[in-house]
Scaffold this motif. Structure first.
Motif, PDB file in Angstrom:
ATOM      1  N   GLU A 124     -34.186 -86.283   0.963  1.00 42.53           N
ATOM      2  CA  GLU A 124     -35.486 -85.644   0.736  1.00 42.53           C
ATOM      3  C   GLU A 124     -36.555 -86.286   1.614  1.00 42.53           C
ATOM      4  N   SER A 125     -36.461 -87.599   1.767  1.00 40.32           N
ATOM      5  CA  SER A 125     -37.427 -88.324   2.598  1.00 40.32           C
ATOM      6  C   SER A 125     -37.303 -87.911   4.061  1.00 40.32           C
ATOM      7  N   TYR A 126     -36.058 -87.874   4.561  1.00 34.91           N
ATOM      8  CA  TYR A 126     -35.848 -87.475   5.955  1.00 34.91           C
ATOM      9  C   TYR A 126     -36.264 -86.018   6.164  1.00 34.91           C
ATOM     10  N   SER A 127     -36.025 -85.187   5.176  1.00 38.37           N
ATOM     11  CA  SER A 127     -36.417 -83.775   5.282  1.00 38.37           C
ATOM     12  C   SER A 127     -37.938 -83.650   5.406  1.00 38.37           C
ATOM     13  N   TRP A 128     -38.654 -84.420   4.597  1.00 38.37           N
ATOM     14  CA  TRP A 128     -40.112 -84.385   4.658  1.00 38.37           C
ATOM     15  C   TRP A 128     -40.591 -84.885   6.010  1.00 38.37           C
TER      16      TRP A 128
END
Length: 265
Positions: free
Chosen positions: A127-131
């Motif tokens: 989720e962090s990398y996606s953001w």
């Protein structure tokens, strides 16, 4: 050695202070937002909120660390032993560093994908990398500031002082890399210890030869740009065949270019 420990404890103390204040402030703001919206306390936990609040306090932490270490002369931004003439030596160091860090990023991505597949990491990582991929400019600017600050403290102050205290680069660099790789174990991702060790080993060796954090900062930014492009994609065996030659050739090119200018025991 005492100075190296002082630098480390100083950075740790500043970090803990900012984290404590930041955590308390973030909790207060989140509670205020929940109360204003009539929600149950603890509802506000979106990725955007966490990133914005986290980024504010990361910037504050970096500014404080930069100011303290630069103002007191504990570390500095210099080209170190990289000769101003011929300029091609500095160019070789930078190009070699970029190539090596691209290879290391591919290697790290492969094992991160394996780590996630093995359940070593929760969905928060993805989720962090996606953001971050959705906000690339903001992410790269924050990472640039963070990497510059971390390298200033870790390499420019702590490792520099250890090498000046007892110039035994072979054991110092390897022990340093081993300690840095342990953070992956602490984070619950043992699969990443190998690439973390390789990254720290290369960067520590590069600093030993150049005594400059500038090429390390450039390499770290390139590393994160490649990671943002790759994370989320399925890894495959071909990536290893790309990573290893880039790591070897780039690392050799960057460090061997500084061979005539390396420190003498």
């Amino acid at each position: 050695m005492k100075k190296a420990m002082m630098y480390l404890l100083l950075a740790l103390g500043i970090t803990l202070g900012v984290v404590f204040v930041g955590g308390a402030t973030a909790g207060f703001v989140a509670g205020f937002i929940d109360g204003f919206n009539g929600d149950k306390v603890g509802t506000t936990s979106s990725m955007t909120y966490m990133v914005v609040v986290g980024s504010v306090f990361i910037i504050i932490l970096c500014v404080v660390l930069q100011w303290v270490f630069l103002k007191l002369g504990f570390a500095s931004y210099t080209i170190g032993r990289i000769p101003k003439s011929p300029k091609k030596v500095g160019l070789k160091v930078v190009v070699g560093t970029i190539v090596a860090m691209i290879g290391l990023a591919v290697f790290y991505w492969m094992l991160l994908d394996k780590s996630i597949s093995n359940g070593e990491s929760d969905g928060f990582v993805m989720e962090s990398y996606s953001w971050m991929r959705q906000h690339p400019i903001f992410t790269i600017l924050i990472l640039l500031f963070v990497e510059a600050t971390a390298n200033l403290v870790i390499y420019g102050a702590v490792l520099r002082e250890i090498l000046e205290w007892k110039h035994r680069p072979f054991p110092v660099v390897y022990i340093f890399a081993m300690i840095m790789s342990l953070f992956s174990l602490i984070e619950g991702m043992p699969s990443l210890m190998t690439p973390a060790f390789a990254i720290a080993l290369f960067e520590a060796a590069l600093f030993e030869y150049t005594r400059s954090i500038i090429p390390i900062i450039i390499g770290d930014v390139v590393f994160w740009i490649v990671m943002l492009c790759l994370v989320g994609l399925p890894s495959s065996g071909w990536a290893f065949l790309v990573a290893v030659p880039m790591m070897g050739v780039g690392g050799y090119f960057a460090i061997n270019s500084m061979e005539p200018y390396k420190p003498i025991d």
